[in-house]
Scaffold this active site. Structure first.
Site, PDB file in Angstrom:
ATOM      1  N   ILE A  95       0.379  -0.920  -0.104  1.00 42.33           N
ATOM      2  CA  ILE A  95      -0.542  -0.196  -0.048  1.00 42.33           C
ATOM      3  C   ILE A  95       1.045   1.546   0.238  1.00 42.33           C
ATOM      4  CG2 ILE A  95      -1.728   1.363   1.145  1.00 42.33           C
ATOM      5  CD1 ILE A  95      -2.387  -1.339   2.076  1.00 42.33           C
ATOM      6  N   ARG A  97       4.544  -8.396  21.903  1.00 47.73           N
ATOM      7  CA  ARG A  97       5.317  -8.197  22.728  1.00 47.73           C
ATOM      8  C   ARG A  97       5.948  -6.589  23.432  1.00 47.73           C
ATOM      9  NH1 ARG A  97       7.696  -6.801  17.734  1.00 47.73           N
ATOM     10  NH2 ARG A  97       7.698  -5.357  17.524  1.00 47.73           N
TER      11      ARG A  97
END
Lengths: 185, 504
Positions: B203, B292
């Site tokens: 994109i 994380r």
């Protein structure tokens, strides 16, 4: 800023000293004198006048007209690191080889190109071998440093004459990796 | 609550976690490779265990050694930081099996979101919009080419186990596909130990907007709003901020709810981030879950007032989330700049070496999360992040100005860093206007350090060097250099006190 141009008379000249410096690998010859509380730095026919105030062991405050510029310095062996406006330069005596890492490959006597590692790292791929013909911008070696792959390319068309590294080698910055004999025009 | 936590990381993030432990009355155990024996995280921890040789596979990625270190020190939990083993589901499973608490998501959720292809499938099923892409990694060269053509160039090669831009390559035509796949696989193998790659539609000029999520072990999931991370080089973030200048309240609510839905679909717990691409028309696509604590977590901490590391540890110990969605709000504006050991004047080449001078920025609203100190030798083996500079102020423009000033106070000499470059980024009109997309750096900073003012800066550097040579003040580590006669009076030592006309 505009150069004040050659400064003639008018000031109280304290002393003048000449310096040869290597700045990021480039030899620069300047002369410096103190005049009315400012430094006048000449290089060739250009001159720059700046007020200097030492803020601390590692910091100077330079004054250019109404602008104030912070400069930080630190010595490491033969080299002095100088930061001006967030850019770092390496200044040394001309005999010390202390240019910006990756300053570029050089030509050996006889005209062959010595392709160097631009930074310390580990050789992860050799894309060429001795005797191979290479085209400008072709990838020769891949050196990994800090988890990034860096493709080391040739800047000329030619033939690989020597390979000084093997996959898995840890190399230092400026280490010669490959030599290339330029293609006869 | 845990009595002792092992921090399976290095650098600024290990320091961040060790500090959180200390505040919570938890003893900390650092681990370190031979290259890091003198590192800051080793100095700060209550105990430190050597892991062996510098290469990460023999130290920070070596599960047996890390588990053994936890055993030997009696740590009850392991905080993996980011990178290394943080998103390794085998490690999370190993911890679970060994009776160690992994401070992160459960291994099943980690495995699911860590497999980018399965994650996409899960998201599609949950009604989360995704970027068009391949459904599988196990394709032949022909299948990759067919997939690339079906998606339409440009396409992006991505590592299935990826993150942090590692293994990613943009391909614009058939000819570029094979080398990009090869390079992507090699980089993925070296970064994650897994060489699976796949293709996605690329994109163009998107914004990168991500949502921070916290989920406790009892089914409560909230988001802590967005971080705008569009300023990237080599697909790696270098500056993040919150709130995003691109979101209005409606889009923010919609994306936040989608992020929570995505994490619930994945069965996720602890802290995690849902990354979205946002196109020019305000459409957003799920990109991936970062399972994380992220590098840029401090901007969320500063605008929400929530200590994410503390929450991670609390959640892992079984605590309930202490707030509901409606209790959370964004206040003011935060910006983070990543100080990398890289030379922005030479295409961001890594710059390892000794830090000969370090001046840390400080002041109201200024936070400096650092993993280094003056005299530290930055090793070549690991990620080049040295420190993060984070500022908070009442609004975006005030934060931007605060960052500009703080970057000038951030002085690191001896190696190249991104600090000066970032100063130019925050000063750029496009950034000031909040219009920067992921193509911002490539578009506006292709040849940094060669342009305006370079001549003058070099001459000022020479002037300073000459002044220094005549009137020495600088020395390694800022201390007087042995053998230098510093107190010899010359015109040069007094020159420093002179004033050029009109200085206040």
């Amino acid at each position: 800023m505009d150069d004040p141009g050659p400064l003639a008379g008018g000031g109280r000249s304290v002393s003048a000293s000449a310096f040869d410096f290597l700045l990021d690998g480039e030899v620069r010859r300047i002369s410096v004198e103190a005049r009315d509380g400012a430094l006048v730095v000449r290089e060739g026919d250009r001159a720059l006048e700046t007020g200097v105030r030492r803020v601390s062991a590692n910091e100077l405050r330079l004054r250019l007209g109404d602008r104030s510029v912070r400069v930080f310095l630190a010595r490491d062996g033969e080299r002095t690191f100088v930061a001006v406006d967030g850019r770092q330069y390496v200044v040394s005596e001309p005999r010390v080889d202390a240019g910006r890492p990756g300053a570029g490959d050089d030509k050996a006597a006889g005209g062959s190109l010595r392709v160097k590692a631009p930074m310390p790292g580990k050789v992860t791929k050799l894309a060429i071998s001795v005797g191979e013909e290479v085209r400008k911008n072709q990838t020769l070696v891949i050196v990994e440093a800090m988890k990034m792959e860096n493709e080391i390319k040739t800047s000329i068309d030619g033939v690989v004459t020597k390979v000084h590294a093997a996959v898995g080698d840890l190399v230092d910055a400026e280490k010669i990796l490959v030599e290339i004999e330029p293609k006869a025009a | 609550m845990f009595r002792k936590v092992l921090v399976a990381n290095r650098g600024e993030i290990a320091v961040r976690v060790i500090r959180a432990c200390r505040e919570m009355g938890i003893a900390s155990v650092a681990v370190f490779s031979e290259a890091d024996a003198a590192a800051l995280h080793v100095r700060l921890a209550d105990e430190a265990v050597p892991l062996g040789p510098p290469p990460a596979v023999e130290s920070y990625l070596h599960m047996d050694k890390i588990v053994a270190a936890a055993r030997a020190t009696g740590a009850e939990a392991v905080h993996p930081g980011y990178g290394f083993l943080a998103e390794n589901s085998a490690f999370a499973r190993r911890c679970e099996k060994e009776g160690l608490v992994f401070i992160g998501p459960n291994s099943a959720a980690l495995e699911l979101v860590g497999d980018k292809v399965r994650a996409r499938q899960t998201m599609e099923k949950a009604g989360v919009p995704t970027v068009p892409g391949m459904k599988s990694c196990s394709a032949s060269a022909e299948e990759f080419r067919a997939a690339a053509r079906a998606l339409g160039y440009p396409v992006m090669v991505k590592a299935s186990a990826g993150g942090g831009g590692k293994g990613m390559r943009i391909v614009t035509d058939d000819g570029g596909l094979a080398p990009a796949l090869e390079a992507g696989r090699r980089e993925a193998k070296s970064a994650f130990g897994d060489d699976s790659v796949y293709l996605e539609k690329y994109i163009e000029e998107p914004r990168h907007v991500e949502f921070q999520v916290l989920a406790d072990n009892h089914g409560r999931t909230v988001h802590l709003f967005e971080r705008e991370c569009s300023i990237q080089r080599r697909h790696q973030k270098i500056l993040e901020e919150s709130p995003s200048p691109a979101l209005d309240a409606k889009l923010r609510r919609e994306m936040g709810e989608t992020a929570v839905r995505a994490m619930r679909a994945a069965g996720y717990n602890n802290a995690g981030t849902v990354e979205f691409l946002l196109d020019k028309d305000g459409h957003f696509y799920f990109l991936e879950v970062n399972a994380r604590l992220q590098v840029e977590h401090p901007v969320t901490e500063l605008v929400t007032g929530v200590d994410l590391v503390r929450q991670q540890i609390l959640i892992a110990s079984g605590a309930d989330l202490p707030f509901r969605q409606e209790d959370l709000a964004q206040r003011g504006h935060a910006i983070e700049c990543r100080i990398y050991a890289e030379d922005p004047g030479a295409n961001f080449l890594p710059s390892a070496g000794r830090i000969v001078l370090l001046r840390e920025p400080t002041g109201p609203g200024v936070r400096f999360d650092s993993g280094v100190f003056e005299g530290f030798e930055v090793p070549v083996f690991y990620d080049p992040i040295l420190a993060k500079l984070i500022v908070w102020a009442e609004d975006r423009e005030a934060a931007r100005r605060r960052m500009a000033a703080a970057l000038q106070d951030c002085v690191i000499l001896g190696i190249h860093t991104t600090a000066g470059f970032l100063g130019d980024v925050v000063g750029h009109p496009e950034f000031r206007a909040g219009r920067a997309t992921t193509s911002f750096i490539g578009k506006h900073f292709a040849s940094w350090g060669t342009g305006e003012g370079e001549d003058e800066r070099k001459r000022l550097a020479l002037a300073a060097a000459a002044f220094e040579a005549l009137s020495p003040g600088a020395a390694p580590g800022g201390a007087a250099e042995p053998g230098r006669k510093k107190d010899t009076a010359t015109p040069w030592t007094t020159l420093g006190h002179w004033r050029a006309g009109g200085e206040a």
